[in-house]
Design a protein around this motif. Structure first.
Motif, mmCIF file in Angstrom:
data_model
loop_
_atom_site.group_PDB
_atom_site.id
_atom_site.type_symbol
_atom_site.label_atom_id
_atom_site.label_comp_id
_atom_site.label_asym_id
_atom_site.label_seq_id
_atom_site.Cartn_x
_atom_site.Cartn_y
_atom_site.Cartn_z
ATOM 1 N N VAL A 8 14.614 15.537 107.967
ATOM 2 C CA VAL A 8 13.864 16.787 107.977
ATOM 3 C C VAL A 8 13.523 17.179 106.546
ATOM 4 N N ALA A 9 12.246 17.505 106.320
ATOM 5 C CA ALA A 9 11.803 17.967 105.000
ATOM 6 C C ALA A 9 10.505 18.737 105.144
ATOM 7 N N ARG A 10 10.442 19.905 104.553
ATOM 8 C CA ARG A 10 9.222 20.724 104.483
ATOM 9 C C ARG A 10 8.461 20.836 105.804
ATOM 10 N N ARG A 14 11.140 13.760 110.989
ATOM 11 C CA ARG A 14 10.813 12.363 111.261
ATOM 12 C C ARG A 14 11.960 11.721 112.034
ATOM 13 N N VAL A 15 11.629 11.189 113.195
ATOM 14 C CA VAL A 15 12.584 10.451 114.004
ATOM 15 C C VAL A 15 12.268 8.977 113.808
ATOM 16 N N VAL A 16 13.222 8.247 113.253
ATOM 17 C CA VAL A 16 13.027 6.830 112.966
ATOM 18 C C VAL A 16 13.763 6.016 114.025
ATOM 19 N N CYS A 39 8.754 22.122 114.119
ATOM 20 C CA CYS A 39 8.287 21.316 113.000
ATOM 21 C C CYS A 39 7.228 20.358 113.513
ATOM 22 N N THR A 40 6.548 19.703 112.597
ATOM 23 C CA THR A 40 5.699 18.589 112.984
ATOM 24 C C THR A 40 6.627 17.425 113.269
ATOM 25 N N LEU A 41 6.506 16.835 114.438
ATOM 26 C CA LEU A 41 7.372 15.731 114.839
ATOM 27 C C LEU A 41 6.676 14.413 114.546
ATOM 28 N N GLU A 42 7.311 13.602 113.731
ATOM 29 C CA GLU A 42 6.817 12.256 113.449
ATOM 30 C C GLU A 42 7.784 11.260 114.078
ATOM 31 N N PRO A 101 3.218 8.939 106.839
ATOM 32 C CA PRO A 101 3.776 10.225 107.246
ATOM 33 C C PRO A 101 2.970 11.399 106.701
ATOM 34 N N ALA A 102 3.172 12.572 107.276
ATOM 35 C CA ALA A 102 2.500 13.790 106.822
ATOM 36 C C ALA A 102 2.793 14.017 105.341
ATOM 37 N N GLY A 103 1.770 14.450 104.629
ATOM 38 C CA GLY A 103 1.959 14.723 103.212
ATOM 39 C C GLY A 103 1.767 13.504 102.324
ATOM 40 N N GLU A 104 1.657 12.327 102.933
ATOM 41 C CA GLU A 104 1.416 11.121 102.148
ATOM 42 C C GLU A 104 -0.015 10.674 102.368
#
Length: 108
Positions: A8-10, A14-16, A39-42, A101-104
């Motif tokens: 979890v960040a910002r 992210r579920v890996v 949150c945004t779920l990745e 991922p989001a933000g990248e």
């Protein structure tokens, strides 16, 4: 067997996933996602080597539940074989996918 990691960040969760997403492991995946809030779920599928119809349905169910809550779910980097199965059943048109991922920076 399926290994599930959560990062979890910002505002992004992210579920890996590593292993197989199938009838034997989908409950584990859903349990982990069920604990995540607002949150945004990745869902990083770069480590998923196999997916069956139960795994595909779980992605669709989670996406629908997430959208009903006003959230967004993003599928990240599915393996080529998994991506092909998703394409064949039409999930590539129903689930948002990305290579980053989001933000990248994204390659779209």
């Amino acid at each position: 067997m399926l290994k599930v990691g959560v990062f979890v960040a910002r505002g992004v969760c992210r579920v890996v996933l590593n292993g197989e997403l199938d009838v034997e492991t989908v409950a584990q995946f859903k349990e982990v996602v069920g604990k995540i809030r607002e949150c945004t779920l990745e869902v990083d599928m770069s480590g998923v080597s196999f997916i069956d119809s139960t795994g595909l349905k779980s992605l669709l169910d989670i996406n629908n539940e997430w959208r009903q809550k006003g959230g967004k779910m993003l599928i990240l980097r599915p393996q080529p074989d998994v991506a092909e199965v998703m394409r064949l059943v039409g999930l590539d048109r129903l689930l948002e996918q990305s290579t980053a991922p989001a933000g990248e920076e994204r390659e779209e």
